[in-house]
Scaffold this motif. Structure first.
Motif, mmCIF file in Angstrom:
data_model
loop_
_atom_site.group_PDB
_atom_site.id
_atom_site.type_symbol
_atom_site.label_atom_id
_atom_site.label_comp_id
_atom_site.label_asym_id
_atom_site.label_seq_id
_atom_site.Cartn_x
_atom_site.Cartn_y
_atom_site.Cartn_z
ATOM 1 N N GLY A 184 -46.892 48.657 93.110
ATOM 2 C CA GLY A 184 -46.483 48.489 91.716
ATOM 3 C C GLY A 184 -46.700 49.713 90.838
ATOM 4 O O GLY A 184 -45.762 50.146 90.147
ATOM 5 N N PRO A 185 -47.884 50.304 90.821
ATOM 6 C CA PRO A 185 -48.079 51.485 89.985
ATOM 7 C C PRO A 185 -47.179 52.664 90.376
ATOM 8 O O PRO A 185 -46.719 53.403 89.513
ATOM 9 N N ALA A 186 -46.909 52.821 91.674
ATOM 10 C CA ALA A 186 -46.003 53.893 92.113
ATOM 11 C C ALA A 186 -44.584 53.609 91.625
ATOM 12 O O ALA A 186 -43.884 54.519 91.169
ATOM 13 N N ALA A 187 -44.169 52.354 91.711
ATOM 14 C CA ALA A 187 -42.846 51.976 91.207
ATOM 15 C C ALA A 187 -42.770 52.201 89.706
ATOM 16 O O ALA A 187 -41.760 52.708 89.191
ATOM 17 N N ALA A 188 -43.819 51.836 88.994
ATOM 18 C CA ALA A 188 -43.850 52.031 87.544
ATOM 19 C C ALA A 188 -43.792 53.517 87.196
ATOM 20 O O ALA A 188 -43.106 53.910 86.243
ATOM 21 N N ALA A 189 -44.479 54.343 87.964
ATOM 22 C CA ALA A 189 -44.461 55.784 87.718
ATOM 23 C C ALA A 189 -43.055 56.345 87.916
ATOM 24 O O ALA A 189 -42.586 57.175 87.125
ATOM 25 N N PHE A 190 -42.377 55.910 88.967
ATOM 26 C CA PHE A 190 -40.996 56.347 89.194
ATOM 27 C C PHE A 190 -40.102 55.858 88.065
ATOM 28 O O PHE A 190 -39.287 56.614 87.526
ATOM 29 N N LEU B 251 -30.068 55.776 88.522
ATOM 30 C CA LEU B 251 -29.360 54.543 88.886
ATOM 31 C C LEU B 251 -30.151 53.743 89.911
ATOM 32 O O LEU B 251 -30.239 52.518 89.810
ATOM 33 N N GLY B 252 -30.721 54.428 90.885
ATOM 34 C CA GLY B 252 -31.527 53.732 91.888
ATOM 35 C C GLY B 252 -32.705 53.016 91.260
ATOM 36 O O GLY B 252 -33.003 51.865 91.591
ATOM 37 N N SER B 253 -33.364 53.669 90.330
ATOM 38 C CA SER B 253 -34.496 53.062 89.630
ATOM 39 C C SER B 253 -34.054 51.836 88.842
ATOM 40 O O SER B 253 -34.647 50.763 88.947
ATOM 41 N N TRP B 254 -33.014 52.000 88.044
ATOM 42 C CA TRP B 254 -32.563 50.890 87.186
ATOM 43 C C TRP B 254 -32.023 49.725 87.996
ATOM 44 O O TRP B 254 -32.287 48.570 87.673
ATOM 45 N N LEU B 255 -31.271 50.025 89.044
ATOM 46 C CA LEU B 255 -30.722 48.950 89.859
ATOM 47 C C LEU B 255 -31.845 48.165 90.525
ATOM 48 O O LEU B 255 -31.882 46.933 90.459
ATOM 49 N N ALA B 256 -32.781 48.876 91.130
ATOM 50 C CA ALA B 256 -33.873 48.207 91.844
ATOM 51 C C ALA B 256 -34.796 47.447 90.903
ATOM 52 O O ALA B 256 -35.069 46.259 91.108
ATOM 53 N N PHE B 257 -35.277 48.101 89.875
ATOM 54 C CA PHE B 257 -36.325 47.500 89.066
ATOM 55 C C PHE B 257 -35.797 46.525 88.019
ATOM 56 O O PHE B 257 -36.449 45.527 87.713
ATOM 57 N N GLY B 258 -34.596 46.773 87.485
ATOM 58 C CA GLY B 258 -33.981 45.793 86.595
ATOM 59 C C GLY B 258 -33.647 44.514 87.345
ATOM 60 O O GLY B 258 -33.847 43.407 86.852
ATOM 61 N N ARG B 259 -33.184 44.692 88.555
ATOM 62 C CA ARG B 259 -32.861 43.525 89.388
ATOM 63 C C ARG B 259 -34.132 42.781 89.767
ATOM 64 O O ARG B 259 -34.179 41.554 89.744
ATOM 65 N N LEU B 260 -35.180 43.517 90.103
ATOM 66 C CA LEU B 260 -36.473 42.903 90.418
ATOM 67 C C LEU B 260 -36.940 42.047 89.231
ATOM 68 O O LEU B 260 -37.313 40.889 89.402
ATOM 69 N N ASN B 261 -36.921 42.625 88.038
ATOM 70 C CA ASN B 261 -37.358 41.884 86.851
ATOM 71 C C ASN B 261 -36.526 40.628 86.630
ATOM 72 O O ASN B 261 -37.066 39.567 86.308
ATOM 73 N N HIS B 262 -35.214 40.741 86.823
ATOM 74 C CA HIS B 262 -34.339 39.586 86.591
ATOM 75 C C HIS B 262 -34.518 38.514 87.675
ATOM 76 O O HIS B 262 -34.632 37.332 87.372
#
Length: 159
Positions: free
Chosen positions: A24-30, A135-146
């Motif tokens: 999680g913290p690594a994902a948040a940092a990215f 785009l990779g960040s937004w696609l992955a993490f926005g989708r994760l949140n949703h």
């Protein structure tokens, strides 16, 4: 939301920071790095980010507006991004960014030579790599949140 968040915990902070401390913290940092270190202009950055949010359906991402030096995109920019093909409010780079976001999320196998030729007319190779990482960040993490329902319980600062 399908995740049980303890009383008094902020949902994104808990899920991203405490539940999976090795990831999680690594994902948040990215996720934060694409905002802190981008060289892309605000309009193309937001066009790509908003188009990804529209496709993902992330409520938090749809409501968020990136701010730089006190400047945000104008009211109604999100509607223009949704209609990027015909929107007069978007310049060529913003339209390309929205198109790339849409195709990246929905038809990445269809990114053909004609598309890349158009991208390379307006974006350097470094900008394309940067936009692709965003785009990779937004696609992955926005989708994760949703998908986990976190986006429905988070509150933006100032709301």
């Amino acid at each position: 939301m399908i995740i049980d968040v303890p009383e008094g915990k902020e949902p994104i902070g808990y899920v991203w920071g405490e539940m999976v401390p090795g990831i999680g913290p690594a994902a948040a940092a990215f996720s934060m790095a694409v905002y802190q270190h981008t060289t892309l202009g605000l309009r193309e950055f937001e066009a790509a980010r908003l188009r990804t949010a529209q496709i993902n359906g992330c409520l938090f991402c749809l409501d968020w507006r990136t701010e730089r030096d006190g400047v945000k995109v104008e009211e109604g920019f999100d509607a223009a991004v949704a209609e990027w093909r015909t929107a007069e409010a978007l310049d060529r780079r913003a339209k390309l960014a929205a198109e790339y976001a849409e195709r990246y999320a929905l038809d990445h196998h269809g990114l053909d030579a004609e598309f890349w030729q158009r991208m390379l007319e307006d974006y350097s190779q470094a900008e394309i790599v940067e936009l692709t990482m965003c785009l990779g960040s937004w696609l992955a993490f926005g989708r994760l949140n949703h998908v986990l329902g976190i986006d429905a319980v988070c509150v933006l600062p100032g709301h």
